[in-house]
Design a protein around this motif. Structure first.
Motif, PDB file in Angstrom:
ATOM      1  N   PRO A 102       0.826  -1.210   0.000  1.00 55.95           N
ATOM      2  CA  PRO A 102       0.000   0.000   0.000  1.00 55.95           C
ATOM      3  C   PRO A 102       0.860   1.260   0.000  1.00 55.95           C
ATOM      4  CG  PRO A 102      -0.657  -1.532   1.743  1.00 55.95           C
ATOM      5  CD  PRO A 102       0.649  -2.018   1.221  1.00 55.95           C
ATOM      6  N   HIS A 106      -2.212   4.950   3.226  1.00 57.31           N
ATOM      7  CA  HIS A 106      -3.389   4.187   2.827  1.00 57.31           C
ATOM      8  C   HIS A 106      -3.586   2.961   3.716  1.00 57.31           C
ATOM      9  CE1 HIS A 106      -4.309   5.991  -1.293  1.00 57.31           C
ATOM     10  NE2 HIS A 106      -3.335   6.727  -0.790  1.00 57.31           N
ATOM     11  N   TYR A 107      -4.827   2.514   3.796  1.00 55.37           N
ATOM     12  CA  TYR A 107      -5.165   1.344   4.609  1.00 55.37           C
ATOM     13  C   TYR A 107      -4.823   0.049   3.880  1.00 55.37           C
ATOM     14  CZ  TYR A 107      -7.764   4.305   7.870  1.00 55.37           C
ATOM     15  OH  TYR A 107      -8.103   5.261   8.795  1.00 55.37           O
ATOM     16  N   ARG A 111      -9.100  -2.710   5.797  1.00 53.86           N
ATOM     17  CA  ARG A 111      -8.795  -1.695   6.824  1.00 53.86           C
ATOM     18  C   ARG A 111      -8.241  -2.316   8.109  1.00 53.86           C
ATOM     19  NH1 ARG A 111     -11.358   3.254   5.427  1.00 53.86           N
ATOM     20  NH2 ARG A 111     -11.266   3.938   7.584  1.00 53.86           N
ATOM     21  N   ARG A 114      -2.704   0.292   8.572  1.00 51.20           N
ATOM     22  CA  ARG A 114      -2.436   1.438   7.711  1.00 51.20           C
ATOM     23  C   ARG A 114      -0.935   1.576   7.509  1.00 51.20           C
ATOM     24  NH1 ARG A 114      -5.390   7.342   8.575  1.00 51.20           N
ATOM     25  NH2 ARG A 114      -4.922   8.172   6.491  1.00 51.20           N
ATOM     26  N   SER A 154      -0.534  11.080  -2.949  1.00 47.83           N
ATOM     27  CA  SER A 154      -1.088   9.939  -2.235  1.00 47.83           C
ATOM     28  C   SER A 154      -2.354  10.346  -1.483  1.00 47.83           C
ATOM     29  CB  SER A 154      -0.045   9.375  -1.262  1.00 47.83           C
ATOM     30  OG  SER A 154      -0.489   8.173  -0.660  1.00 47.83           O
ATOM     31  N   TYR A 155      -2.334  11.557  -0.918  1.00 47.40           N
ATOM     32  CA  TYR A 155      -3.523  12.081  -0.228  1.00 47.40           C
ATOM     33  C   TYR A 155      -4.681  12.261  -1.198  1.00 47.40           C
ATOM     34  CZ  TYR A 155      -6.655  15.372   2.082  1.00 47.40           C
ATOM     35  OH  TYR A 155      -7.770  15.991   2.593  1.00 47.40           O
ATOM     36  N   ASP A 157      -5.278  10.573  -3.913  1.00 41.75           N
ATOM     37  CA  ASP A 157      -5.806   9.236  -4.189  1.00 41.75           C
ATOM     38  C   ASP A 157      -6.627   8.714  -3.016  1.00 41.75           C
ATOM     39  OD1 ASP A 157      -4.623   9.245  -6.638  1.00 41.75           O
ATOM     40  OD2 ASP A 157      -3.062   7.781  -6.155  1.00 41.75           O
ATOM     41  N   PHE A 158      -6.156   9.019  -1.811  1.00 44.00           N
ATOM     42  CA  PHE A 158      -6.850   8.586  -0.599  1.00 44.00           C
ATOM     43  C   PHE A 158      -8.256   9.186  -0.540  1.00 44.00           C
ATOM     44  CE2 PHE A 158      -7.906   9.152   3.918  1.00 44.00           C
ATOM     45  CZ  PHE A 158      -7.695   7.870   4.419  1.00 44.00           C
ATOM     46  N   LYS A 161     -11.027   7.815  -2.984  1.00 42.03           N
ATOM     47  CA  LYS A 161     -11.713   6.563  -2.642  1.00 42.03           C
ATOM     48  C   LYS A 161     -13.069   6.845  -1.987  1.00 42.03           C
ATOM     49  CE  LYS A 161      -7.491   3.825  -2.102  1.00 42.03           C
ATOM     50  NZ  LYS A 161      -6.630   3.041  -1.193  1.00 42.03           N
TER      51      LYS A 161
END
Length: 268
Positions: A102, A106-107, A111, A114, A154-155, A157-158, A161
């Motif tokens: 990951p 990200h988880y 979940r 992380r 990355s944030y 993309d987070f 979701k």
């Protein structure tokens, strides 16, 4: 092997490869991505790889040799599957940033945890690749992007979701305080394990010339897909992020989420 990392142009690079897969096959070059002709076989094997990797990430005490050997075994199966279906292949290119695990912040699956570091198990992954392919390994390819830019992407993309209404500051607080040092260690480890087989591309140069990179790496002449077909990863604008953070808590159902995501990608 092309391993990304995440948010460094991997999807677009893979798109060029996939659009030229017939040409590559004619040149006896086999391609393994999640969308290539080997996708079904590859995704099945990668699921097994991911289970091993995430099991290790969640473990209190990692049996490093066991994990390394198990990952290497799956990588060997990937290549064997290609050789079985395309026996004349003189080169095999595996391109998948998710083989690193990951991305930061990200988880894990379901979940259960992380990723707070810059790919916690990268050393084991590098060692498993070297163990799996030994002298047959020709190149390991990375695109090198500024760490702060990677975290911001990355944030994005987070948030896309649409499961967590988490601010950028909170996202950053979830990361290790050593994230920038870990970033440097990641590339130093790659150099130590792969040596002259490591190929690093500057992120901007890589993204501006996917076709040139492909031709250089594989000694072929591929074509650039039409712009309408080009698979650039979509990102949400800063304004879209702010809208998303307000709406995420009220979303319900897959259809509603997908429609809202499409809307967010259109916000400038």
């Amino acid at each position: 092997m092309h391993l990304g990392p995440h948010n460094t142009g991997s999807t677009s690079f893979q798109n060029v490869l996939e659009k030229n897969e017939v040409l590559l096959k004619d040149k006896n070059i086999a391609l393994m991505t999640v969308r290539s002709n080997f996708s079904d076989t590859y995704k099945e094997l990668r699921n097994g790889y991911t289970k091993i990797l995430q099991g290790a990430l969640l473990s209190d005490e990692i049996e490093e040799r066991k994990v390394r050997d198990e990952l290497a075994s799956v990588l060997v199966l990937m290549v064997e599957a290609v050789k079985k279906q395309q026996p004349n292949a003189r080169k095999i290119l595996i391109s998948d940033e998710n083989l690193l695990g990951p991305p930061p912040g990200h988880y894990f699956a379901n979940r259960k945890g992380r990723e707070k570091s810059f790919y916690s198990l990268h050393k084991l992954i590098f060692e498993s690749i070297k163990l799996a392919f030994t002298s047959d390994l020709e190149k390991v390819i990375f695109s090198n992007r500024d760490c702060e830019e990677l975290v911001l992407s990355s944030y994005n993309d987070f948030v896309s979701k649409l499961t967590d209404a988490e601010s950028l500051s909170f996202f950053k607080e979830s990361l290790s305080l050593e994230i920038y040092k870990q970033y440097d260690v990641f590339f130093k480890s790659a150099d130590l394990v792969f040596g002259e087989k490591l190929k690093l591309y500057n992120f901007d140069l890589f993204c501006n010339d996917f076709v040139g990179v492909t031709n250089e790496l594989l000694d072929v002449t591929v074509e650039e897909p039409l712009s309408s077909d080009f698979g650039f990863s979509k990102t949400i604008s800063p304004k879209g992020i702010q809208i998303a953070l307000k709406v995420i808590p009220f979303l319900s159902g897959a259809e509603e989420i997908n429609q809202f995501r499409k809307f967010l990608f259109s916000v400038s």
